[in-house]
Design an enzyme around this catalytic site. Structure first.
Site, PDB file in Angstrom:
ATOM      1  N   ASP A  39       0.942  -1.147  -0.117  1.00  0.00           N
ATOM      2  CA  ASP A  39      -0.053   0.084  -0.114  1.00  0.00           C
ATOM      3  C   ASP A  39       0.848   1.132   0.077  1.00  0.00           C
ATOM      4  O   ASP A  39       1.682   1.413   0.895  1.00  0.00           O
ATOM      5  CB  ASP A  39      -0.916  -0.076   1.266  1.00  0.00           C
ATOM      6  CG  ASP A  39      -1.969   0.967   1.092  1.00  0.00           C
ATOM      7  OD1 ASP A  39      -1.885   2.231   0.436  1.00  0.00           O
ATOM      8  OD2 ASP A  39      -3.205   0.839   1.584  1.00  0.00           O
ATOM      9  N   ASP A  64       5.433   0.474  -7.823  1.00  0.00           N
ATOM     10  CA  ASP A  64       5.451   1.479  -8.943  1.00  0.00           C
ATOM     11  C   ASP A  64       5.357   2.555  -8.767  1.00  0.00           C
ATOM     12  O   ASP A  64       5.131   3.685  -9.558  1.00  0.00           O
ATOM     13  CB  ASP A  64       4.165   1.094  -9.983  1.00  0.00           C
ATOM     14  CG  ASP A  64       2.925   1.132  -9.182  1.00  0.00           C
ATOM     15  OD1 ASP A  64       3.031   0.679  -8.147  1.00  0.00           O
ATOM     16  OD2 ASP A  64       1.832   1.878  -9.487  1.00  0.00           O
ATOM     17  N   THR A  99       1.942  -9.715 -10.896  1.00  0.00           N
ATOM     18  CA  THR A  99       0.534  -9.906 -10.192  1.00  0.00           C
ATOM     19  C   THR A  99      -0.438  -8.942 -10.699  1.00  0.00           C
ATOM     20  O   THR A  99      -0.009  -7.894 -11.835  1.00  0.00           O
ATOM     21  CB  THR A  99       1.036  -9.330  -8.628  1.00  0.00           C
ATOM     22  OG1 THR A  99       1.130  -7.884  -8.742  1.00  0.00           O
ATOM     23  CG2 THR A  99       2.102  -9.955  -8.076  1.00  0.00           C
ATOM     24  N   ARG A 100      -1.525  -9.035 -10.403  1.00  0.00           N
ATOM     25  CA  ARG A 100      -2.686  -8.254 -10.907  1.00  0.00           C
ATOM     26  C   ARG A 100      -2.379  -6.906 -10.621  1.00  0.00           C
ATOM     27  O   ARG A 100      -2.914  -6.045 -11.254  1.00  0.00           O
ATOM     28  CB  ARG A 100      -3.915  -8.819 -10.374  1.00  0.00           C
ATOM     29  CG  ARG A 100      -4.238  -8.879  -9.046  1.00  0.00           C
ATOM     30  CD  ARG A 100      -5.376  -9.531  -8.500  1.00  0.00           C
ATOM     31  NE  ARG A 100      -5.540  -9.458  -7.152  1.00  0.00           N
ATOM     32  CZ  ARG A 100      -6.580  -8.948  -6.456  1.00  0.00           C
ATOM     33  NH1 ARG A 100      -7.581  -8.261  -7.181  1.00  0.00           N
ATOM     34  NH2 ARG A 100      -6.694  -8.950  -5.124  1.00  0.00           N
ATOM     35  N   TYR A 101      -1.929  -6.438  -9.415  1.00  0.00           N
ATOM     36  CA  TYR A 101      -1.471  -5.035  -9.239  1.00  0.00           C
ATOM     37  C   TYR A 101      -0.482  -4.614 -10.114  1.00  0.00           C
ATOM     38  O   TYR A 101      -0.772  -3.443 -10.647  1.00  0.00           O
ATOM     39  CB  TYR A 101      -0.761  -5.026  -7.611  1.00  0.00           C
ATOM     40  CG  TYR A 101      -2.047  -5.588  -6.566  1.00  0.00           C
ATOM     41  CD1 TYR A 101      -3.014  -4.744  -6.359  1.00  0.00           C
ATOM     42  CD2 TYR A 101      -1.836  -6.678  -6.134  1.00  0.00           C
ATOM     43  CE1 TYR A 101      -3.978  -5.214  -5.162  1.00  0.00           C
ATOM     44  CE2 TYR A 101      -2.938  -7.061  -5.058  1.00  0.00           C
ATOM     45  CZ  TYR A 101      -3.968  -6.213  -4.934  1.00  0.00           C
ATOM     46  OH  TYR A 101      -4.822  -6.564  -3.798  1.00  0.00           O
ATOM     47  N   GLU A 102       0.410  -5.259 -10.509  1.00  0.00           N
ATOM     48  CA  GLU A 102       1.434  -4.939 -11.444  1.00  0.00           C
ATOM     49  C   GLU A 102       0.920  -4.655 -12.839  1.00  0.00           C
ATOM     50  O   GLU A 102       1.223  -3.619 -13.542  1.00  0.00           O
ATOM     51  CB  GLU A 102       2.661  -6.076 -11.559  1.00  0.00           C
ATOM     52  CG  GLU A 102       3.685  -5.286 -12.689  1.00  0.00           C
ATOM     53  CD  GLU A 102       5.016  -6.110 -12.569  1.00  0.00           C
ATOM     54  OE1 GLU A 102       5.774  -5.814 -11.697  1.00  0.00           O
ATOM     55  OE2 GLU A 102       5.131  -7.058 -13.418  1.00  0.00           O
TER      56      GLU A 102
END
Length: 241
Positions: free
Chosen positions: A147, A183, A220-223
């Site tokens: 986060d 990121d 990952t899905r976040y990336e």
């Protein structure tokens, strides 16, 4: 940081630790709830919470994983990277730590699908887990897209503060590797500033070392969301001194 409006300890005896972020969404699917009820207890690494372990006795990692090398992922999100590592490294033991119970349910579904048996789950605060891990028990730790807490006044809530890093360093072996992926440029700055203070060396020798993912990386899905939105991932690796 301690909240001065609270006592120093919880009624259970635990130090009062502020927790920021969601533990549960407004709605959990019935199928997710059934997974939690059926599978989570059997995947516990042992008594971690203060109510279950008020004396903060160390977990018996050797009994849990048969003396195998131990890795940890802090904040595993939907669990895809954690399950990928467990499947790729069946001779290791892994623990995933994630307070967001919907993410825990997603991980449990992936564990069932993959059939991995070398993975345990703590559905709570990583600091509680650090309390009861034996000293120098972890050889690799992953902190992936944590986060960002983008507002400056909230930067003290980030994981890369000494409140988290010092106890983490205690439970990592000399030479252990900490991987951080983010990121957020300012998170990179804070990571490079704070992690070395806790006793780590940054391993980068050139730009490729933080611009290119690790060889065993699973995006990952976040990336993927970050890439779609034009943000640039950074891959930071550190060695515990």
């Amino acid at each position: 940081m301690p909240d001065k409006t609270h006592p120093k300890t919880h009624p259970s005896g635990a130090p009062w630790r502020n927790f920021y972020g969601r533990r549960k969404s407004h709605h959990m699917k019935d199928s997710q709830q059934r997974l939690i009820e059926a599978d989570l207890e059997g995947l516990s690494p042992g008594p971690v919470d203060w109510e279950a372990n008020p004396d903060r006795l160390p977990l018996d990692i050797d009994a849990l994983f048969g003396g195998r090398e131990l890795w940890l992922e802090v904040g595993f999100g939907g669990g895809e990277h954690l399950v990928h590592q467990a499947a790729a490294n069946p001779d290791l033991g892994l623990i995933g730590c994630e307070p967001y119970i919907n993410g825990v349910a997603m991980l449990l579904a992936k564990i069932r699908d993959a059939g991995v048996d070398n993975l345990r789950v703590h559905p709570g605060d990583a600091r509680d887990l650090f309390d009861v891990l034996p000293e120098a028990s972890l050889s690799r730790v992953f902190l992936l897209y944590p986060d960002p807490w983008p507002k400056k006044r909230h930067h003290r809530r980030r994981f890369v503060t000494q409140e988290h890093l010092e106890p983490l360093a205690r439970v990592m072996t000399p030479g252990a590797i900490l991987r951080v992926a983010t990121d957020i440029p300012d998170y990179v700055r804070q990571t490079l500033q704070e992690v070395p203070k806790a006793g780590f060396d940054w391993l980068a020798e050139g730009p490729r070392d933080w611009r290119e993912p690790w060889g065993d990386w699973l995006s990952t899905r976040y990336e993927q969301k970050a890439l779609r939105e034009g943000r640039v991932p950074h891959y930071l690796a550190f060695r515990k001194t």
